[in-house]
Structure formats: C-alpha cells, structure tokens
Design an enzyme around this catalytic site. Sequence first.
Site: not given
Length: 289
Positions: A169, A226, A258
């Site tokens: 991330c 995502d 994600h």
Amino acid sequence: MNKPNPEFDSLMPAVRMDRRGFVTTVAAAGFALAVQPVHAQTVIKTDAEGLDTGDIKIPVEGGELPAYFARPADGKDRPTVLVVQEIFGVHEHIKDVCRRLGKLGYLAIAPELYFRHGDPRSIDNVAALIQGIVSKVPDATVMSDLDACAAWAANHGGDPGRLAITGFCWGGRIVWLYAAHNPRLAAGVAWYGRLDGAPTELQPRYPIDVAGELKAPVLGLYGGADQGIPMHDVDFMRDELKRNEASAEIHVYADAPHAFHADYRPTYRKEPAEDGWRRMQAWFKRHGV
C-alpha cells in the site's frame, strides 16, 4: 494489459499534469475506501522459533527510528529485506511478514517511518490519519531512514551486497521510489502501491515519474479490482517502463481488490496473496537476493 478506454482517453489532454489531476480526482474516494483499517486478528501467525526478533532503535536525523526485525538465529551474511509498512504503520501483520521472511533465511527489518509525526495506530479515521500524519512525512526523509536501516542490517548480520525491499500500500509506492534512490539495491517488490497522484512539496514524485530512473529491478503486484489504483495508471506505468527499457514487471490479479495480501482485513484473497508471495521469492532469487 487492459484495452484502451476511449471514453476515458477522450478526457485526457496531452499535458501530463492535466491527466494527473483528472486521475487523482476520480481515484481519491476509491483509495480512501480501499485503505480503511480493520482491527482484527491476522489469519497467518508465524512463530519466532529459530529466529532472533525484537524492537530496536536506529539513530537518524531527528531522533531514534524504531524498527522491528527478524532474522535466523544462526549464521551471518544474510540477505536483507527492508519491509515498508502499510499506511497504518508497523502493526502485527507487518511484523509477521518479517518473521515469514526470517524463516526463509532473510534478515527482515520494518521501520516505523512516521515516528517523527505520531502513532498511526492511535487514529482510527483514515482521513485524519492522512492529514495528521501521512501527508507530513517527506519522501526524502523516508529514503534516508531506509538507508539507515540498510546500514544497521549490514552491521548486524546482513549482507550489504544482497539488499532487497518490499512494501505494501503506502509502502508499495515507496518501493518504486527507493529503487530509483539506492544504487546498491538488488531488487524490489511493490504490493499495490499507488503509481500516480497529486505532487506536494514533501512528496513531489510518484512511481510514474521515476520509471526511467530505476537502479534495481522491481516487480509490481496489483489488483484488477483495486478501487484506489486505476488500471489506467497500471497501463501507463507499464508503458513508461517499456519506453525507458526498465528492468521491471507488473503482474495484475484480475479480481483482487486493494490490500489482497493483508490477512487481517476482509480484502484478503488467499490465492493471489500466496501466488504473490511465491513471485516475490522468485524475483529475489532471480536477482541474487
């Protein structure tokens, strides 16, 4: 690679900053949703048997950088992996990743890269976390702190000639930037790190900006579902890497959201997470780490 989207492309002026502004606007809400924290138990729990683990502090500019490390209890000259946190800091999942790497024979170290600005675990609102802490962290300081971690590892059982980095991330974006920063890096693996965004004074560039400056090969692992990283950004990054003849690859898991590797959140997807972990190991081995 996804096919071009005429409806999207018709909105893209020739000037790069206009494209960036458009993509940043439409992706912002999706990214905030994608990184929502979930305080739950991890699915994977790796013990410390056969490992040296613990919390350390490394002298850096502005104080002492806290970090967690894991390494095999026996042996020296271990390949080193810098593990870069998610937006939420060095929590139990990130520590478990270090232990998993330790079990594979690596010296893994995860620094608390927000330490000068606050504790992300004390904030349960993503907007407040981004505004109050994350936006205040200079990329230049992050690069320097990671250099300090690499130096610490070299003096504590790590092989400086076999240095790698992986991140998730927020940390995925950092992987790309660090690969453009450190000429001694051997390889990097970025898990769903943002590729583009609105530049700021403290965070002036994104991976798309450094595609032609990579000093180490990078593998990017991304989710096709995502909500915060549009496939247009992934395709654009692929084009930039190809145009610059960069040593990098991007693999997309078509239906993965994600944070598909984060086994403490409902976004976790077992098959992509396990496949990505295998790909990471193979990438490191392929590049001598």
